[in-house]
Write a protein that holds these residues in place. Structure first.
Motif, PDB file in Angstrom:
ATOM      1  N   UNK A  51     -17.990 -12.944   1.481  1.00 36.65           N
ATOM      2  CA  UNK A  51     -18.848 -13.820   2.295  1.00 36.65           C
ATOM      3  C   UNK A  51     -20.249 -13.949   1.701  1.00 36.65           C
ATOM      4  N   UNK A  52     -20.769 -15.138   1.815  1.00 35.59           N
ATOM      5  CA  UNK A  52     -22.148 -15.407   1.447  1.00 35.59           C
ATOM      6  C   UNK A  52     -22.770 -16.228   2.568  1.00 35.59           C
ATOM      7  N   UNK A  53     -24.051 -16.062   2.691  1.00 37.72           N
ATOM      8  CA  UNK A  53     -24.813 -16.852   3.659  1.00 37.72           C
ATOM      9  C   UNK A  53     -25.800 -17.703   2.884  1.00 37.72           C
ATOM     10  N   UNK A  99     -34.074 -25.042   9.940  1.00 36.86           N
ATOM     11  CA  UNK A  99     -33.147 -24.672   8.870  1.00 36.86           C
ATOM     12  C   UNK A  99     -31.715 -24.663   9.398  1.00 36.86           C
ATOM     13  N   UNK A 119     -32.773 -26.153   2.721  1.00 41.63           N
ATOM     14  CA  UNK A 119     -34.161 -26.023   2.261  1.00 41.63           C
ATOM     15  C   UNK A 119     -35.167 -26.280   3.381  1.00 41.63           C
ATOM     16  N   UNK A 177     -28.849 -20.938   3.298  1.00 38.46           N
ATOM     17  CA  UNK A 177     -29.707 -21.767   4.143  1.00 38.46           C
ATOM     18  C   UNK A 177     -29.974 -23.105   3.443  1.00 38.46           C
ATOM     19  N   UNK A 189     -22.174 -19.589   6.851  1.00 31.87           N
ATOM     20  CA  UNK A 189     -21.547 -18.346   6.406  1.00 31.87           C
ATOM     21  C   UNK A 189     -20.178 -18.746   5.857  1.00 31.87           C
ATOM     22  N   UNK A 202     -19.118 -21.490  11.732  1.00 32.32           N
ATOM     23  CA  UNK A 202     -20.016 -20.758  10.846  1.00 32.32           C
ATOM     24  C   UNK A 202     -21.296 -21.529  10.504  1.00 32.32           C
ATOM     25  N   UNK A 255     -27.897 -23.118   8.444  1.00 32.67           N
ATOM     26  CA  UNK A 255     -27.370 -21.937   7.750  1.00 32.67           C
ATOM     27  C   UNK A 255     -25.869 -21.911   7.877  1.00 32.67           C
TER      28      UNK A 255
END
Lengths: 109, 117
Positions: free
Chosen positions: A96-98, A88, A102, A100, A92, A33, A90
């Motif tokens: 669920x949340x995604x 970036x 900074x 990134x 998951x 992920x 990222x």
């Protein structure tokens, strides 16, 4: 929420040099992920790496990803002029949340 | 060829609403995972919403229920309905698609939303 911290914030290197970008997560993340994106000024992000280490279609083999758990790395073996951009990571998660990181700005020295 | 084209951005007053569209071609939105991601001026990427191929939706906690992602399979288009907009919602909004829920292989060019009085 899983927080992604990228370092350094800015990396100044010359074409031909090797770039190493770090992404640390606040809790363990499945390698499946974790992805990396490249964004050039005024453009949409482009997927580089997914599953922590699998290059996306058409991505040159000078880009590689590695890592597991909470520490992940994007390496560019020999910088080309077109590689200077913002990168970036990222993740998951199962919420669920995604989220990134900074971003790391890779600039020409 | 896969293409995503966003539209619907513009200037809106605080407290107003806006609906963004993302027209897809080269693939079927109902078979893909669709995201909206935004980027405030000079800032990084922020995930906004995710629409599973099965129809389930998920949102960033920070939105507090103000945004809704949806799709029209007949138009092969995904939407983002944005309500109770504040100046903090000013950003370029990108539509992105993926074959899986944990990566986005394709991105649109983005549409700019400016919330200002």
């Amino acid at each position: 929420e899983t927080v992604l911290t990228q370092s350094p914030g800015t990396l100044s290197l010359s074409p031909g040099e090797r770039a190493t970008l770090s992404c640390r997560t606040s809790q363990s993340v499945s390698s499946s992920f974790l992805a990396w994106y490249q964004q050039k000024l005024g453009q949409a992000p482009r997927l580089l790496i997914s599953g922590a280490s699998s290059r996306a279609t058409g991505i040159p083999d000078r880009f590689s990803g590695s890592g597991s758990g909470t520490d992940f790395t994007l390496t560019i073996s020999r910088l080309e002029p077109e590689d200077f951009a913002v990168y970036y990571c990222q993740q998951y998660d199962s919420s669920p949340k995604i989220t990134f990181g900074q971003g790391t700005r890779l600039e020409i020295k | 060829e896969v293409q995503l084209v966003e539209s619907g951005g513009g200037l809106v007053q605080p407290g107003g609403s806006l609906r963004l569209s993302c027209a897809a071609s080269g693939f079927t939105v109902s078979n893909s995972y669709m995201n909206w991601v935004r980027q405030a001026p000079g800032k990084g990427l922020e995930w906004v919403a995710l629409l599973y191929s099965g129809g389930t939706t998920y949102y960033a906690d920070s939105l507090k229920g103000r945004f809704t992602i949806s799709r029209d399979t007949s138009m092969n288009t995904v939407y983002l309905q944005m309500n109770s907009l504040t100046t903090a919602d000013t950003a370029v909004y990108f539509c992105a698609s993926g074959a899986t829920r944990y990566r986005s292989e394709y991105w649109g060019q983005g549409t700019l939303v400016t919330v200002s009085s």
